[in-house]
Design an enzyme around this catalytic site. Structure first.
Site, PDB file in Angstrom:
ATOM      1  N   THR A  18      13.967  77.739   5.395  1.00  0.00           N
ATOM      2  CA  THR A  18      15.319  77.809   4.786  1.00  0.00           C
ATOM      3  C   THR A  18      15.935  78.296   5.250  1.00  0.00           C
ATOM      4  OG1 THR A  18      14.153  77.809   2.953  1.00  0.00           O
ATOM      5  CG2 THR A  18      16.133  77.481   2.384  1.00  0.00           C
ATOM      6  N   ARG A  22      11.035  83.630  10.106  1.00  0.00           N
ATOM      7  CA  ARG A  22      11.260  84.721   9.105  1.00  0.00           C
ATOM      8  C   ARG A  22      10.127  85.112   9.707  1.00  0.00           C
ATOM      9  NH1 ARG A  22      15.160  84.604   3.981  1.00  0.00           N
ATOM     10  NH2 ARG A  22      16.814  83.864   5.425  1.00  0.00           N
ATOM     11  N   SER A 113      17.717  88.532   5.774  1.00  0.00           N
ATOM     12  CA  SER A 113      18.286  88.463   4.330  1.00  0.00           C
ATOM     13  C   SER A 113      18.210  89.802   3.621  1.00  0.00           C
ATOM     14  CB  SER A 113      18.422  86.698   3.571  1.00  0.00           C
ATOM     15  OG  SER A 113      18.792  86.766   2.195  1.00  0.00           O
ATOM     16  N   HIS A 114      17.117  89.419   2.428  1.00  0.00           N
ATOM     17  CA  HIS A 114      16.953  90.453   0.982  1.00  0.00           C
ATOM     18  C   HIS A 114      15.753  90.717   0.998  1.00  0.00           C
ATOM     19  CE1 HIS A 114      16.505  85.943  -0.396  1.00  0.00           C
ATOM     20  NE2 HIS A 114      15.344  86.663  -0.629  1.00  0.00           N
ATOM     21  N   LYS A 126      18.029  83.362  13.208  1.00  0.00           N
ATOM     22  CA  LYS A 126      19.012  82.231  12.717  1.00  0.00           C
ATOM     23  C   LYS A 126      19.951  81.718  13.852  1.00  0.00           C
ATOM     24  CE  LYS A 126      21.913  81.429   9.131  1.00  0.00           C
ATOM     25  NZ  LYS A 126      21.690  81.595   7.737  1.00  0.00           N
ATOM     26  N   ASP A 277      23.191  91.155  -0.666  1.00  0.00           N
ATOM     27  CA  ASP A 277      22.531  91.697  -0.296  1.00  0.00           C
ATOM     28  C   ASP A 277      21.846  92.108   1.014  1.00  0.00           C
ATOM     29  OD1 ASP A 277      23.210  89.133   0.898  1.00  0.00           O
ATOM     30  OD2 ASP A 277      20.814  88.067   0.667  1.00  0.00           O
ATOM     31  N   ASP A 279      21.745  90.842   3.950  1.00  0.00           N
ATOM     32  CA  ASP A 279      22.546  90.674   4.971  1.00  0.00           C
ATOM     33  C   ASP A 279      24.366  90.082   4.844  1.00  0.00           C
ATOM     34  OD1 ASP A 279      21.847  88.331   4.029  1.00  0.00           O
ATOM     35  OD2 ASP A 279      21.786  87.174   5.837  1.00  0.00           O
ATOM     36  N   ASP A 281      25.545  88.070   2.641  1.00  0.00           N
ATOM     37  CA  ASP A 281      25.932  86.655   1.792  1.00  0.00           C
ATOM     38  C   ASP A 281      25.497  85.647   0.723  1.00  0.00           C
ATOM     39  OD1 ASP A 281      23.130  86.194   2.157  1.00  0.00           O
ATOM     40  OD2 ASP A 281      22.820  84.524   3.566  1.00  0.00           O
ATOM     41  N   ARG A 282      24.688  87.102  -0.530  1.00  0.00           N
ATOM     42  CA  ARG A 282      24.144  86.409  -1.887  1.00  0.00           C
ATOM     43  C   ARG A 282      25.521  87.479  -2.670  1.00  0.00           C
ATOM     44  NH1 ARG A 282      17.987  85.858  -2.852  1.00  0.00           N
ATOM     45  NH2 ARG A 282      17.665  83.730  -1.043  1.00  0.00           N
ATOM     46  N   THR A 344      18.064  72.205  -1.130  1.00  0.00           N
ATOM     47  CA  THR A 344      18.496  73.894  -1.297  1.00  0.00           C
ATOM     48  C   THR A 344      18.222  74.827   0.681  1.00  0.00           C
ATOM     49  OG1 THR A 344      16.953  74.649  -2.849  1.00  0.00           O
ATOM     50  CG2 THR A 344      16.920  76.228  -1.183  1.00  0.00           C
ATOM     51  N   GLU A 363      24.290  78.115  -5.008  1.00  0.00           N
ATOM     52  CA  GLU A 363      23.600  78.050  -4.724  1.00  0.00           C
ATOM     53  C   GLU A 363      23.392  78.321  -6.417  1.00  0.00           C
ATOM     54  OE1 GLU A 363      20.402  76.878  -1.917  1.00  0.00           O
ATOM     55  OE2 GLU A 363      21.682  78.362  -0.858  1.00  0.00           O
ATOM     56  N   GLU A 364      21.528  78.782  -7.243  1.00  0.00           N
ATOM     57  CA  GLU A 364      22.059  79.029  -8.294  1.00  0.00           C
ATOM     58  C   GLU A 364      21.075  80.289  -7.255  1.00  0.00           C
ATOM     59  OE1 GLU A 364      18.324  79.716  -7.878  1.00  0.00           O
ATOM     60  OE2 GLU A 364      17.762  78.193  -6.745  1.00  0.00           O
ATOM     61  N   SER A 365      21.050  80.524  -6.582  1.00  0.00           N
ATOM     62  CA  SER A 365      20.121  81.852  -5.706  1.00  0.00           C
ATOM     63  C   SER A 365      20.801  82.858  -5.222  1.00  0.00           C
ATOM     64  CB  SER A 365      18.988  81.202  -4.495  1.00  0.00           C
ATOM     65  OG  SER A 365      19.905  80.574  -3.374  1.00  0.00           O
ATOM     66  N   LYS A 376      27.613  80.956   2.951  1.00  0.00           N
ATOM     67  CA  LYS A 376      28.216  81.728   1.856  1.00  0.00           C
ATOM     68  C   LYS A 376      28.441  83.210   1.853  1.00  0.00           C
ATOM     69  CE  LYS A 376      22.706  83.128   0.047  1.00  0.00           C
ATOM     70  NZ  LYS A 376      21.394  81.643   1.250  1.00  0.00           N
ATOM     71  N   ARG A 496       8.315  78.530  -7.582  1.00  0.00           N
ATOM     72  CA  ARG A 496      10.129  79.021  -8.231  1.00  0.00           C
ATOM     73  C   ARG A 496      10.092  77.943  -9.108  1.00  0.00           C
ATOM     74  NH1 ARG A 496      12.113  82.346  -4.698  1.00  0.00           N
ATOM     75  NH2 ARG A 496      12.741  82.147  -2.698  1.00  0.00           N
TER      76      ARG A 496
HETATM   77  C1  G1P Z   1      16.070  80.897  -1.065  1.00  0.00           C
HETATM   78  C2  G1P Z   1      17.042  79.713  -1.748  1.00  0.00           C
HETATM   79  C3  G1P Z   1      18.296  79.640  -1.705  1.00  0.00           C
HETATM   80  C4  G1P Z   1      18.475  79.701   0.007  1.00  0.00           C
HETATM   81  C5  G1P Z   1      18.257  80.898   0.471  1.00  0.00           C
HETATM   82  C6  G1P Z   1      18.378  81.605   1.706  1.00  0.00           C
HETATM   83  O1  G1P Z   1      15.464  79.553  -0.484  1.00  0.00           O
HETATM   84  O2  G1P Z   1      16.176  79.298  -2.489  1.00  0.00           O
HETATM   85  O3  G1P Z   1      18.669  78.941  -2.667  1.00  0.00           O
HETATM   86  O4  G1P Z   1      19.115  79.145   0.486  1.00  0.00           O
HETATM   87  O5  G1P Z   1      17.288  81.737  -0.201  1.00  0.00           O
HETATM   88  O6  G1P Z   1      19.094  82.601   1.297  1.00  0.00           O
HETATM   89  P1  G1P Z   1      13.466  80.025  -0.661  1.00  0.00           P
HETATM   90  O7  G1P Z   1      12.996  80.681  -0.541  1.00  0.00           O
HETATM   91  O8  G1P Z   1      14.338  79.076  -2.446  1.00  0.00           O
HETATM   92  O9  G1P Z   1      13.710  78.160   0.420  1.00  0.00           O
HETATM   93 ZN    ZN Z   2      21.303  86.960   2.393  1.00  0.00          ZN
END
Ligand code: G1P
Ligand code: ZN
Length: 543
Positions: A18, A22, A113-114, A126, A277, A279, A281-282, A344, A363-365, A376, A496
């Site tokens: 996504t 990683r 990320s997180h 990335k 988070d 990095d 972005d959240r 997503t 995004e909901e995330s 983001k 999810r």
């Molecule tokens: C998750 C989130 C998605 C976000 C991504 C990167 O991806 O659900 O919205 O863009 O992290 O931060 P997922 O693990 O669901 O593929």
């Molecule tokens: Zn992040």
């Protein structure tokens, strides 16, 4: 200074997910693993000779070593210049900002990320394009294809650059500029928001805590919030970035940001709380004893955008990822602007923003952003909220109550089942898919199922098609149950489940989301047989 061409062999499993590639640090440390991927990127993005690359990361364990390797490979591959954040640091939105501002060819962002950091935890990398956004699928697939037939990579044999000293240095024929990691991003934020109004808010009886979760946003938040905006010292908590994120899981949600949540739910809670988070972005937005779902946050931003100088003339359109609630759709309808539903992942917003069709997206995330960059942006969202609070002079809860009274409330929750056996997870989705035909027309959770499908998306700009983006059960009243497998995890599989139901009746808006969605949750479990297949009786994380 010697340029080496090193023989290598393809390594399996280097398909970006996504958000980039990683894997565990130990995997990245295997011989040639990082180098193969970086060379595959350089081989897949066009003519890079004489170009500029942006490079930086979230500061997690192994960040500095990787920066040195990439610098030497960039030099051997013909880049003319690399802009690297001081200390090897650039938050993801700051990297996007720098790529755009200096018209770089692209950038490499080092982040998982997180996900937790440390020698036994995660690393990630990335590639972002010249527009500052994550590479689209055609590019990530080309990179992946290249990893499968790679036979050599190029690297310079030379001394490391001192990443802590700002200035210009040479590496072979390539120039390396170690730049202030915060300055360009902070200047952009100052252009977008009403800093005077926010300064005024901090001068009032207004209390605020920002949790940087020991991750990359600490330095950015201190400069912008405590420095430029005059928030009291100490407003930023956990503001010293650590390479293991303090042993924590820097994901700003109700489970992992519990230190901040406890503060906002204490007797003497502040007016406003926010977190970002690993990095940067959240974001998570909290009021006094109040949690704003990211889906609602996006809707509130869209409805109040004209209060922010950068968006004072109105927004062109909005976009949300498919599992994100439809709250923003209702605002878009009222504003008479387009609302796009994408798969997503932030990479799907880039084309829409480049084409000027979308100004705000989310995004909901816990991700919200705008066309100011192509990622983001956590701190941006916090500043957006501060700007709204400064102008409206109402509480966070008051703003949401007013929003729901106007548009109705989309009750929403996401249930994550982490580190599930992969076969069981696949079967959970398959069980629902197998009932696509029989569910249609049936009553489930007191609602009639209108249709079921696997979500597919055709990009309106370039026509590219992305299939299998989530298993959906859609009800006649607009309620939805969606099942997806995570594309960012590194151990086992994460399922999810996204649950949503719409409530127009104001007298019911005060309900707790889990209570309001109880029958939907039961229905999701029963049609998927998740409890039986996974042995789990409750989710790992509820947001
Ligand atoms: C998750 C989130 C998605 C976000 C991504 C990167 O991806 O659900 O919205 O863009 O992290 O931060 P997922 O693990 O669901 O593929
Ligand atoms: Zn992040």
């Amino acid at each position: 200074m010697l340029e080496h061409t090193v023989s290598t062999q393809p390594i399996e499993g280097q398909r970006p997910g996504t958000s980039g590639l990683r894997a565990k640090v130990k995997v990245f440390q295997q011989p040639h693993y990082l180098e193969n991927f970086v060379q595959a990127v350089f081989d897949s993005i066009g003519d890079i000779s004489g170009q500029t690359l942006v490079l930086g990361g979230d500061g997690r364990f192994y960040n500095r070593e990787v920066i040195q390797i990439i610098l030497k490979m960039a030099a051997a591959n013909g880049f003319a210049k690399v802009l690297v954040g001081q200390g090897g640091i650039l938050s993801t939105p700051a990297a996007s900002c720098v790529i755009r501002k200096y018209k770089a060819f692209g950038g490499l962002i080092l982040s998982a990320s997180h996900n937790p950091a440390g020698p036994d935890e995660d690393f990630g990398i990335k590639y972002n394009m010249g527009n500052g956004g994550p590479a689209p699928e055609q590019v990530t697939e080309a990179i992946y294809a290249r990893t499968l037939n790679i036979s050599e990579y190029k690297i310079l044999d030379c001394a490391d650059i001192n990443l802590d000293e700002k200035g210009e240095f040479s590496m072979g024929d390539m120039q390396v500029e170690v730049m202030d990691a915060v300055a360009d991003y902070a200047a952009l934020m100052q252009e977008l928001f009403d800093f005077d109004a926010i300064r005024g808010l901090f001068a009032q009886d207004f209390s605020f805590v920002f949790d940087a979760m020991h991750a990359v946003t600490g330095p950015y938040a201190k400069v912008i919030l405590e420095g430029m905006l005059g928030a009291p010292k100490g407003t930023v908590m956990n503001g010293e970035p650590k390479d293991d994120f303090g042993g924590g899981h820097p994901d700003p949600n109700l489970t992992y940001a519990h230190e901040l949540v406890d503060i906002l739910y204490a007797d003497d809670a502040p007016d406003f709380g926010a977190a970002s988070d690993g990095d940067g972005d959240r974001n998570m937005i909290l009021g006094n004893h109040f949690f704003v779902t990211p889906s609602d946050s996006l809707a509130v931003m869209a409805a109040n955008a004209t209060l922010v100088p950068a968006y004072s003339k109105g927004i062109a359109g909005v976009a949300r990822s498919m599992p994100t609630s439809g709250a923003v759709d209702r605002v878009a309808e009222a504003l008479g602007i387009d609302c796009f539903e994408t798969p997503t992942g932030w990479k799907f917003f880039g084309n829409l923003m480049d084409a000027g069709k979308v100004t705000l997206c989310g995004e909901e995330s816990f991700g919200t952003g705008s066309d100011h960059v192509r990622e983001k942006d956590g701190l941006w969202a916090v500043l957006f909220w501060l700007n709204i609070l400064a102008v409206r002079q109402e509480s966070v809860e008051g703003i949401l109550a007013d929003h729901w009274a106007t548009y109705g409330r989309n009750f929403y929750s996401r249930h994550d089942y982490e580190a599930v056996d992969s076969a069981a997870a696949t079967q959970v989705l398959q069980n629902v898919r197998d009932q696509f035909d029989s569910l249609k027309g049936q009553t489930l959770a007191g609602r009639v199922v209108q249709m079921c499908n696997d979500f597919a998306y055709t990009d309106p700009i370039d026509g590219s098609v992305s299939e299998n983006q989530g298993v959906r059960v859609l009800f006649e009243d607009g309620s939805r149950i969606i099942f997806r497998l995570s594309g960012t995890g590194t151990s086992g599989t994460t399922i999810r489940i996204y649950l949503e139901s719409y409530e127009a009746d104001t007298s019911k808006h005060g309900l707790d989301a889990q209570t309001a969605l109880k029958d939907m949750i039961d229905a999701a479990n029963s049609i998927s047989k998740l409890p039986e297949l996974t042995g789990r009786d409750k989710p790992t994380v509820i947001t």
